[in-house]
Design a protein around this motif. Structure first.
Motif, PDB file in Angstrom:
ATOM      1  N   TYR A  87       0.831  -1.206   0.000  1.00  0.00           N
ATOM      2  CA  TYR A  87       0.000   0.000   0.000  1.00  0.00           C
ATOM      3  C   TYR A  87       0.866   1.257   0.000  1.00  0.00           C
ATOM      4  O   TYR A  87       0.582   2.221  -0.725  1.00  0.00           O
ATOM      5  CB  TYR A  87      -0.930   0.020   1.203  1.00  0.00           C
ATOM      6  CG  TYR A  87      -1.891  -1.138   1.278  1.00  0.00           C
ATOM      7  CD1 TYR A  87      -2.404  -1.749   0.135  1.00  0.00           C
ATOM      8  CD2 TYR A  87      -2.295  -1.641   2.505  1.00  0.00           C
ATOM      9  CE1 TYR A  87      -3.275  -2.811   0.207  1.00  0.00           C
ATOM     10  CE2 TYR A  87      -3.186  -2.706   2.594  1.00  0.00           C
ATOM     11  CZ  TYR A  87      -3.670  -3.286   1.444  1.00  0.00           C
ATOM     12  OH  TYR A  87      -4.539  -4.339   1.527  1.00  0.00           O
ATOM     13  N   ALA A  88       1.932   1.247   0.790  1.00  0.00           N
ATOM     14  CA  ALA A  88       2.818   2.412   0.870  1.00  0.00           C
ATOM     15  C   ALA A  88       3.469   2.699  -0.483  1.00  0.00           C
ATOM     16  O   ALA A  88       3.642   3.869  -0.853  1.00  0.00           O
ATOM     17  CB  ALA A  88       3.891   2.191   1.934  1.00  0.00           C
ATOM     18  N   GLU A  89       3.806   1.656  -1.232  1.00  0.00           N
ATOM     19  CA  GLU A  89       4.407   1.853  -2.555  1.00  0.00           C
ATOM     20  C   GLU A  89       3.442   2.564  -3.495  1.00  0.00           C
ATOM     21  O   GLU A  89       3.832   3.455  -4.253  1.00  0.00           O
ATOM     22  CB  GLU A  89       4.839   0.512  -3.145  1.00  0.00           C
ATOM     23  CG  GLU A  89       6.029  -0.093  -2.451  1.00  0.00           C
ATOM     24  CD  GLU A  89       6.323  -1.516  -2.869  1.00  0.00           C
ATOM     25  OE1 GLU A  89       7.471  -1.941  -2.653  1.00  0.00           O
ATOM     26  OE2 GLU A  89       5.426  -2.213  -3.382  1.00  0.00           O
ATOM     27  N   VAL A  90       2.169   2.181  -3.440  1.00  0.00           N
ATOM     28  CA  VAL A  90       1.173   2.835  -4.291  1.00  0.00           C
ATOM     29  C   VAL A  90       0.978   4.279  -3.848  1.00  0.00           C
ATOM     30  O   VAL A  90       0.976   5.199  -4.675  1.00  0.00           O
ATOM     31  CB  VAL A  90      -0.169   2.062  -4.273  1.00  0.00           C
ATOM     32  CG1 VAL A  90      -1.239   2.829  -5.043  1.00  0.00           C
ATOM     33  CG2 VAL A  90       0.018   0.669  -4.864  1.00  0.00           C
ATOM     34  N   TYR A  91       0.817   4.494  -2.549  1.00  0.00           N
ATOM     35  CA  TYR A  91       0.647   5.856  -2.044  1.00  0.00           C
ATOM     36  C   TYR A  91       1.833   6.738  -2.435  1.00  0.00           C
ATOM     37  O   TYR A  91       1.658   7.869  -2.895  1.00  0.00           O
ATOM     38  CB  TYR A  91       0.505   5.858  -0.517  1.00  0.00           C
ATOM     39  CG  TYR A  91      -0.806   5.337   0.004  1.00  0.00           C
ATOM     40  CD1 TYR A  91      -2.023   5.801  -0.493  1.00  0.00           C
ATOM     41  CD2 TYR A  91      -0.832   4.380   1.015  1.00  0.00           C
ATOM     42  CE1 TYR A  91      -3.226   5.326   0.006  1.00  0.00           C
ATOM     43  CE2 TYR A  91      -2.032   3.904   1.520  1.00  0.00           C
ATOM     44  CZ  TYR A  91      -3.229   4.379   1.010  1.00  0.00           C
ATOM     45  OH  TYR A  91      -4.418   3.916   1.509  1.00  0.00           O
ATOM     46  N   GLN A  92       3.047   6.233  -2.253  1.00  0.00           N
ATOM     47  CA  GLN A  92       4.233   7.007  -2.570  1.00  0.00           C
ATOM     48  C   GLN A  92       4.326   7.290  -4.073  1.00  0.00           C
ATOM     49  O   GLN A  92       4.643   8.405  -4.482  1.00  0.00           O
ATOM     50  CB  GLN A  92       5.485   6.289  -2.095  1.00  0.00           C
ATOM     51  CG  GLN A  92       6.747   7.095  -2.317  1.00  0.00           C
ATOM     52  CD  GLN A  92       7.981   6.408  -1.768  1.00  0.00           C
ATOM     53  OE1 GLN A  92       7.958   5.236  -1.420  1.00  0.00           O
ATOM     54  NE2 GLN A  92       9.077   7.130  -1.686  1.00  0.00           N
ATOM     55  N   ALA A  93       4.064   6.278  -4.888  1.00  0.00           N
ATOM     56  CA  ALA A  93       4.151   6.451  -6.340  1.00  0.00           C
ATOM     57  C   ALA A  93       3.199   7.533  -6.843  1.00  0.00           C
ATOM     58  O   ALA A  93       3.505   8.260  -7.774  1.00  0.00           O
ATOM     59  CB  ALA A  93       3.872   5.135  -7.045  1.00  0.00           C
ATOM     60  N   LEU A  94       2.041   7.622  -6.194  1.00  0.00           N
ATOM     61  CA  LEU A  94       1.021   8.588  -6.625  1.00  0.00           C
ATOM     62  C   LEU A  94       1.018   9.851  -5.780  1.00  0.00           C
ATOM     63  O   LEU A  94       0.166  10.712  -5.966  1.00  0.00           O
ATOM     64  CB  LEU A  94      -0.354   7.913  -6.594  1.00  0.00           C
ATOM     65  CG  LEU A  94      -0.494   6.736  -7.551  1.00  0.00           C
ATOM     66  CD1 LEU A  94      -1.840   6.060  -7.362  1.00  0.00           C
ATOM     67  CD2 LEU A  94      -0.321   7.181  -8.995  1.00  0.00           C
ATOM     68  N   ASN A  95       1.982   9.948  -4.858  1.00  0.00           N
ATOM     69  CA  ASN A  95       2.089  11.106  -3.993  1.00  0.00           C
ATOM     70  C   ASN A  95       0.776  11.388  -3.254  1.00  0.00           C
ATOM     71  O   ASN A  95       0.267  12.499  -3.266  1.00  0.00           O
ATOM     72  CB  ASN A  95       2.547  12.335  -4.792  1.00  0.00           C
ATOM     73  CG  ASN A  95       3.112  13.415  -3.897  1.00  0.00           C
ATOM     74  OD1 ASN A  95       3.611  13.131  -2.813  1.00  0.00           O
ATOM     75  ND2 ASN A  95       3.024  14.653  -4.346  1.00  0.00           N
ATOM     76  N   ILE A  96       0.237  10.337  -2.641  1.00  0.00           N
ATOM     77  CA  ILE A  96      -1.016  10.406  -1.901  1.00  0.00           C
ATOM     78  C   ILE A  96      -0.727  10.219  -0.412  1.00  0.00           C
ATOM     79  O   ILE A  96       0.048   9.334  -0.046  1.00  0.00           O
ATOM     80  CB  ILE A  96      -1.986   9.305  -2.364  1.00  0.00           C
ATOM     81  CG1 ILE A  96      -2.381   9.508  -3.821  1.00  0.00           C
ATOM     82  CG2 ILE A  96      -3.219   9.259  -1.473  1.00  0.00           C
ATOM     83  CD1 ILE A  96      -3.185   8.355  -4.392  1.00  0.00           C
ATOM     84  N   ILE A  97      -1.351  11.016   0.392  1.00  0.00           N
ATOM     85  CA  ILE A  97      -1.268  10.824   1.835  1.00  0.00           C
ATOM     86  C   ILE A  97      -2.469   9.996   2.233  1.00  0.00           C
ATOM     87  O   ILE A  97      -3.625  10.402   2.015  1.00  0.00           O
ATOM     88  CB  ILE A  97      -1.257  12.171   2.575  1.00  0.00           C
ATOM     89  CG1 ILE A  97      -0.022  12.978   2.164  1.00  0.00           C
ATOM     90  CG2 ILE A  97      -1.303  11.941   4.090  1.00  0.00           C
ATOM     91  CD1 ILE A  97       0.014  14.366   2.700  1.00  0.00           C
ATOM     92  N   PRO A  98      -2.237   8.805   2.794  1.00  0.00           N
ATOM     93  CA  PRO A  98      -3.369   7.929   3.136  1.00  0.00           C
ATOM     94  C   PRO A  98      -4.245   8.537   4.226  1.00  0.00           C
ATOM     95  O   PRO A  98      -3.760   9.214   5.123  1.00  0.00           O
ATOM     96  CB  PRO A  98      -2.706   6.634   3.620  1.00  0.00           C
ATOM     97  CG  PRO A  98      -1.293   6.970   3.888  1.00  0.00           C
ATOM     98  CD  PRO A  98      -0.967   8.213   3.138  1.00  0.00           C
ATOM     99  N   GLU A  99      -5.546   8.260   4.105  1.00  0.00           N
ATOM    100  CA  GLU A  99      -6.487   8.704   5.135  1.00  0.00           C
ATOM    101  C   GLU A  99      -6.321   7.839   6.368  1.00  0.00           C
ATOM    102  O   GLU A  99      -6.116   6.632   6.266  1.00  0.00           O
ATOM    103  CB  GLU A  99      -7.909   8.609   4.605  1.00  0.00           C
ATOM    104  CG  GLU A  99      -8.182   9.550   3.459  1.00  0.00           C
ATOM    105  CD  GLU A  99      -9.590   9.412   2.915  1.00  0.00           C
ATOM    106  OE1 GLU A  99     -10.441   8.788   3.575  1.00  0.00           O
ATOM    107  OE2 GLU A  99      -9.826   9.933   1.829  1.00  0.00           O
ATOM    108  N   GLN A 100      -6.414   8.433   7.527  1.00  0.00           N
ATOM    109  CA  GLN A 100      -6.292   7.685   8.786  1.00  0.00           C
ATOM    110  C   GLN A 100      -7.631   7.232   9.292  1.00  0.00           C
ATOM    111  O   GLN A 100      -8.611   7.768   9.158  1.00  0.00           O
ATOM    112  CB  GLN A 100      -5.593   8.546   9.832  1.00  0.00           C
ATOM    113  CG  GLN A 100      -4.185   8.938   9.409  1.00  0.00           C
ATOM    114  CD  GLN A 100      -3.242   7.762   9.259  1.00  0.00           C
ATOM    115  OE1 GLN A 100      -3.331   6.776   9.975  1.00  0.00           O
ATOM    116  NE2 GLN A 100      -2.346   7.845   8.311  1.00  0.00           N
TER     117      GLN A 100
END
Length: 100
Positions: A87-100
């Motif tokens: 999940y972190a790889e996808v978030y980082q690749a798309l420059n997305i901050i995951p919702e908590q």
């Protein structure tokens, strides 16, 4: 939120199935699997992807061809490490901050 379309490439069917299940369980994410360069290139014609994850079993030459085909989107090399890393790889690749 816009749906995130993910192409996952790998030659190990059980691992690919697990990765697809994990990705498709995330709300707003839609993952598609491919197990060869030929299938990736076919899918490139039919779908619009936001990120490509390259998994185990894909050689350097095929990885290079995939990067050329998807030169405008992030291509991430993923070789395991659990769902959190995935999940972190996808978030980082798309420059997305995951919702908590």
């Amino acid at each position: 939120m816009k749906e995130i379309n993910i192409l996952t490439v790998g030659t190990h069917p059980q691992i690919l199935t697990t990765i697809l299940r994990l990705l498709n369980n995330k709300p707003g994410w839609q993952a598609t699997g491919a197990n060869s360069l030929a299938e990736v290139l076919r899918l490139d014609e039919d779908h619009k992807f936001d990120v490509v994850l390259i998994g185990g079993g894909i050689n350097e030459a095929d990885t290079s061809e995939i990067k050329k085909a998807f030169n405008e989107i992030p291509v991430v090399l993923h070789y395991g490490g659990g769902s959190g890393l995935l999940y972190a790889e996808v978030y980082q690749a798309l420059n997305i901050i995951p919702e908590q």
